[in-house]
Design a protein around this motif. Structure first.
Motif: not given
Length: 156
Positions: A83-91
């Motif tokens: 979740a963290v990686e996916q969110f930060e990539q989206m950011v």
């Protein structure tokens, strides 16, 4: 992290560049009372050490048609793998997000989003934020007015 302590002249150079990054080396030299060559060397050292990260122009977001500014608290589901990686990539791929901070407290992130209008913000939420499977909640705060907006950092 190490704190770098600067002498008076270097602090003056940093403050002058934060106020106007387009100043020539000679203009900076005149302000700090040195010749151009030592000022040029100090600026180069600040760039090479990473103190000066880049040179940019600051824009007026409203004159660019970005009337809405939203500060949003985003919470992630802890048990969601990646979740963290996916969110930060989206950011990092969302131009609407101009700041993102991992924070303590009830939310995991605070993001600053700029868009033309509320319809665009709703579209952003639906197409970007809510597409990240690990996002559990978003609490949006629309900025009514900016009381203070500074980019210059205090030089210690």
């Amino acid at each position: 992290m190490e704190n770098i302590h600067f002498d008076k002249v270097t602090r003056q150079i940093i403050e002058a560049l934060q106020a106007d990054g387009r100043q020539s080396t000679q203009q900076l030299a005149d302000k700090v009372g040195l010749s151009a060559t030592p000022v040029w060397r100090r600026v180069k050292e600040l760039e090479e050490s990473g103190v000066i990260r880049r040179h940019v122009a600051l824009m007026d977001r409203e004159k660019l048609g970005l009337s809405i500014c939203v500060l949003a608290n985003v919470s992630l589901m802890r048990h969601s793998e990646g979740a963290v990686e996916q969110f930060e990539q989206m950011v990092n791929t969302s131009r609407e997000i101009i700041e993102c901070h991992g924070i303590t407290g009830e939310a995991d992130y605070l993001i600053k989003v700029v868009v033309p209008d509320m319809k665009a913000y709703d579209h952003f939420l639906q197409q970007r934020i809510f597409k990240v499977s690990g996002v559990s909640s978003v609490r949006s705060n629309v900025v009514l007015r900016e009381v203070k907006y500074e980019t210059a950092l205090p030089v210690i």
